[in-house]
Design a protein around this motif. Structure first.
Motif, PDB file in Angstrom:
ATOM      1  N   HIS A 151       0.795  -1.229   0.000  1.00 51.28           N
ATOM      2  CA  HIS A 151       0.000   0.000   0.000  1.00 51.28           C
ATOM      3  C   HIS A 151       0.829   1.282   0.000  1.00 51.28           C
ATOM      4  O   HIS A 151       0.287   2.361   0.185  1.00 51.28           O
ATOM      5  CB  HIS A 151      -0.949   0.002   1.207  1.00 51.28           C
ATOM      6  N   VAL A 152       2.129   1.147  -0.183  1.00 53.94           N
ATOM      7  CA  VAL A 152       2.961   2.358  -0.245  1.00 53.94           C
ATOM      8  C   VAL A 152       2.512   3.196  -1.439  1.00 53.94           C
ATOM      9  O   VAL A 152       2.338   2.683  -2.543  1.00 53.94           O
ATOM     10  CB  VAL A 152       4.446   1.985  -0.389  1.00 53.94           C
ATOM     11  N   ASP A 153       2.315   4.486  -1.186  1.00 56.80           N
ATOM     12  CA  ASP A 153       1.862   5.402  -2.231  1.00 56.80           C
ATOM     13  C   ASP A 153       2.828   5.351  -3.425  1.00 56.80           C
ATOM     14  O   ASP A 153       4.011   5.619  -3.289  1.00 56.80           O
ATOM     15  CB  ASP A 153       1.814   6.817  -1.649  1.00 56.80           C
ATOM     16  N   LYS A 154       2.284   4.998  -4.580  1.00 62.56           N
ATOM     17  CA  LYS A 154       3.123   4.777  -5.760  1.00 62.56           C
ATOM     18  C   LYS A 154       3.899   6.031  -6.160  1.00 62.56           C
ATOM     19  O   LYS A 154       5.031   5.947  -6.642  1.00 62.56           O
ATOM     20  CB  LYS A 154       2.229   4.327  -6.925  1.00 62.56           C
ATOM     21  N   VAL A 155       3.283   7.177  -5.937  1.00 62.78           N
ATOM     22  CA  VAL A 155       3.907   8.414  -6.386  1.00 62.78           C
ATOM     23  C   VAL A 155       5.193   8.716  -5.590  1.00 62.78           C
ATOM     24  O   VAL A 155       6.121   9.331  -6.110  1.00 62.78           O
ATOM     25  CB  VAL A 155       2.900   9.589  -6.333  1.00 62.78           C
ATOM     26  N   LEU A 156       5.264   8.222  -4.350  1.00 59.89           N
ATOM     27  CA  LEU A 156       6.483   8.408  -3.563  1.00 59.89           C
ATOM     28  C   LEU A 156       7.645   7.650  -4.196  1.00 59.89           C
ATOM     29  O   LEU A 156       8.773   8.136  -4.255  1.00 59.89           O
ATOM     30  CB  LEU A 156       6.275   7.918  -2.125  1.00 59.89           C
ATOM     31  N   SER A 159       8.586   9.381  -7.480  1.00 56.94           N
ATOM     32  CA  SER A 159       9.343  10.596  -7.241  1.00 56.94           C
ATOM     33  C   SER A 159      10.819  10.282  -7.001  1.00 56.94           C
ATOM     34  O   SER A 159      11.701  10.931  -7.560  1.00 56.94           O
ATOM     35  CB  SER A 159       8.735  11.324  -6.046  1.00 56.94           C
ATOM     36  N   ALA A 178       7.574   3.835   4.906  1.00 60.00           N
ATOM     37  CA  ALA A 178       6.155   4.016   4.580  1.00 60.00           C
ATOM     38  C   ALA A 178       5.327   2.855   5.115  1.00 60.00           C
ATOM     39  O   ALA A 178       4.170   3.034   5.488  1.00 60.00           O
ATOM     40  CB  ALA A 178       5.973   4.144   3.071  1.00 60.00           C
TER      41      ALA A 178
ATOM     42  N   SER B  90       0.349  15.468  -6.931  1.00 58.16           N
ATOM     43  CA  SER B  90       0.011  15.117  -5.541  1.00 58.16           C
ATOM     44  C   SER B  90       1.197  15.316  -4.594  1.00 58.16           C
ATOM     45  O   SER B  90       1.282  14.665  -3.564  1.00 58.16           O
ATOM     46  CB  SER B  90      -0.475  13.677  -5.477  1.00 58.16           C
ATOM     47  N   ALA B  92       3.863  14.321  -3.566  1.00 58.77           N
ATOM     48  CA  ALA B  92       4.810  13.225  -3.344  1.00 58.77           C
ATOM     49  C   ALA B  92       5.831  13.520  -2.252  1.00 58.77           C
ATOM     50  O   ALA B  92       6.992  13.164  -2.351  1.00 58.77           O
ATOM     51  CB  ALA B  92       5.528  12.856  -4.649  1.00 58.77           C
ATOM     52  N   HIS B 139       2.062  17.163   6.508  1.00 62.26           N
ATOM     53  CA  HIS B 139       0.616  17.230   6.754  1.00 62.26           C
ATOM     54  C   HIS B 139       0.219  18.457   7.562  1.00 62.26           C
ATOM     55  O   HIS B 139      -0.959  18.756   7.706  1.00 62.26           O
ATOM     56  CB  HIS B 139       0.136  15.958   7.443  1.00 62.26           C
TER      57      HIS B 139
END
Lengths: 262, 271
Positions: A151-156, A159, A178, B90, B92, B139
């Motif tokens: 579930h690690v945010d793909k965009v991280l 990047s 993460a 987003s 990132a 955040h």
């Protein structure tokens, strides 16, 4: 200012304990007012006296630390194995397809049901006790770890990749931190399963430990000591959960900040 | 003018499942040509699904291309490079790192030493005016501030090519407008090459030296328009006669493509 804080803290502890205090009250009343047979249910006053006497004889700490040692050993092994496998499975998603059903089935397989099997294979040794504790706590650790990684945010990851990060960098600096909150949830869950499993492990073929104390006291009809063992087990579970929670807080302090901020 | 990026006859297609569950080939880039000059601010403008983000991802090393030739500084495009940085819609940002630590991540990848990393990070955080937020977590910041951190992060990494994928699309209208001016101010300082993807006409015109308008379904650049507005540009330029004229021109070119894209979507739905 300091005083105000201290009062608020005491207040907080009091309100949180209301349920527990009422329970103790009810428990004390039940045998005394003959709602249940006092021979089967000792009131807490007798139980705490038994705890005190056990502690005085040095028996309480002996049983407590043996149980704690078993719990920690089993948990340690399952943390090492569970996190390694969980990371591996979460990272290589294609493998998960083949293993998912197997793991789900294993997770549903009660450690207690498997205990006789472990006894057959490894005898009534420490090893079979460690294995039952390990089994009970392995699955939450493993499955939470792999879910966390998935579930690690793909965009991280993208990047970091766009800046030329190596696979190992992405794994160490992005995926691992993460997934950390989910991994810790798994460890905490595993910890409480460990405490449950240690009781079962010590009820068969053990000569020490809180589970043994409960079983032995029941067999010798020393009912206050039996309840003393049960209460100590609850304390062990609470203490372990608190300790694991503190470790988790230390490593994921940024998460707490989110809770406070929003 | 030297050419920073030269893309020739680039093809990219994906296998997708259509509404009926049948596999079909979706061509996103088809004989795509584009030159990006050193130090220019180039925007790619086009309807959704026209392949503008795909080209950006290819340049960032996040996607492959099937055929064609892409050169960066005359060299064949490498998938891994320390030369490019991307800003995402987003943000990132890493939620477990403070703002300052977030700025350091790119430098960490490049193995810059800790002390130097800190210094560079602080400098760029100052550039986007967020020095006092160094030890906050992402955040705790607003959307606009987060995106400024993301821009500072990519600048601190000091790439020669900046890729921006609709970086302001998630922001509210006012923040978006201030961020555009902010980006211009930062860019004026060192004029790094920027490839900026957007579907806002105003944004593209305000920011860019040139705007490349993409076709709806054929994955090509339809036309490139020079934006002759004087620099440095300010807020007021939006209401100038010249701006409006360019806007009309760009809209005229884009309108057909947007309609085509909508028709295509409708056809797909009717199928």
């Amino acid at each position: 200012m300091f005083l105000k804080k201290a009062i608020a803290r005491i207040n907080d502890i009091f309100f949180r304990s209301v349920g527990l205090l009422l329970f103790f009250l009810l428990w004390e009343a039940a045998p005394r007012l003959d709602w249940v047979r006092p021979t089967y249910m000792s009131p807490p006053s007798a139980v705490f006296r038994a705890i005190y006497l056990l502690a005085l004889r040095g028996e309480l700490s002996k049983h407590f630390f043996i149980s704690l040692q078993r719990v920690l050993l089993g948990l340690l092994v399952s943390v090492v194995v569970g996190i390694s496998f969980g990371l591996f499975i979460g990272y290589f998603k294609s493998i998960e397809r083949y293993l998912d059903l197997l793991f789900q089935a294993f997770r549903q397989m009660s450690a207690f049901a498997l205990f006789p099997v472990f006894i057959l294979l490894f005898g009534l040794s420490e090893l079979s006790k460690t294995i039952i504790i390990f089994w009970a706590s392995l699955w939450p650790v493993l499955l939470n770890t792999s879910t966390g990684v998935k579930h690690v945010d793909k965009v991280l990851i993208q990047s970091a990749k766009s800046m030329g990060a190596s696979r190992s960098f992405i794994f160490r600096k992005i995926i691992l931190p993460a997934a950390a909150p989910e991994i810790f949830t798994g460890i905490r869950l595993g910890g409480s399963y460990c405490v449950m499993a240690v009781v079962a492990a010590e009820m068969i073929g053990a000569t020490a430990g809180l589970g043994y104390l409960v079983m032995y006291s029941q067999e010798t009809f020393n009912i206050p000591e039996m309840y003393a063992g049960i209460v100590s087990l609850a304390a062990l579970g609470l203490g372990l959960n608190y300790a694991l929670h503190s470790v988790e807080k230390f490593f994921t302090s940024w998460k707490q900040a989110i809770g406070a901020g929003e | 003018m030297t050419i920073k990026v030269r893309a020739r006859q680039v093809n990219r297609a994906f296998q997708v499942k259509n509404d009926l569950g049948k596999k079909e080939i979706l061509t996103v880039l088809n004989h795509f040509d584009l030159d990006i000059q050193e130090g220019e601010f180039l925007s790619i403008l086009g309807p959704s699904g026209c392949g503008k983000s795909t080209f950006l991802n290819i340049l960032a090393g996040l996607d492959d291309y099937d055929q064609g030739d892409i050169r960066v500084d005359q060299e064949v495009l490498q998938k891994r490079s320390f030369d490019r940085g991307m800003v995402f819609q987003s943000y990132a940002l890493l939620p477990w790192r403070t703002v300052l630590e977030n700025l350091e991540i790119g430098l960490e990848i490049r193995r810059v030493r800790k002390k130097e990393r800190r210094e560079i990070a602080r400098r760029y955080l100052g550039l986007v005016g967020l020095s006092s937020f160094a030890n906050q977590y992402p955040h705790q910041l607003s959307g606009g501030m987060r995106q400024r951190v993301a821009i500072a992060r990519v600048l601190a990494y000091q790439p020669n090519l900046l890729l921006m994928d609709e970086p302001f699309a998630a922001l509210d209208a006012q923040t978006r407008e201030t961020m555009q001016i902010e980006l211009l101010r930062i860019w004026e300082a060192d004029k790094k090459t920027i490839l900026f993807v957007t579907h806002s006409i105003d944004e593209a015109i305000l920011l860019s030296d040139r705007v490349a308008i993409m076709t709806a379904r054929t994955g090509q650049v339809k036309e490139i328009i020079d934006i002759d507005l004087p620099r440095p540009r300010t807020e007021e330029i939006r209401s100038s006669v010249e701006f409006t004229r360019i806007r009309q021109n760009v809209w005229g070119l884009l309108k057909d493509e947007v309609l085509k894209a909508q028709n295509y979507a409708r056809d797909c739905a009717e199928l």
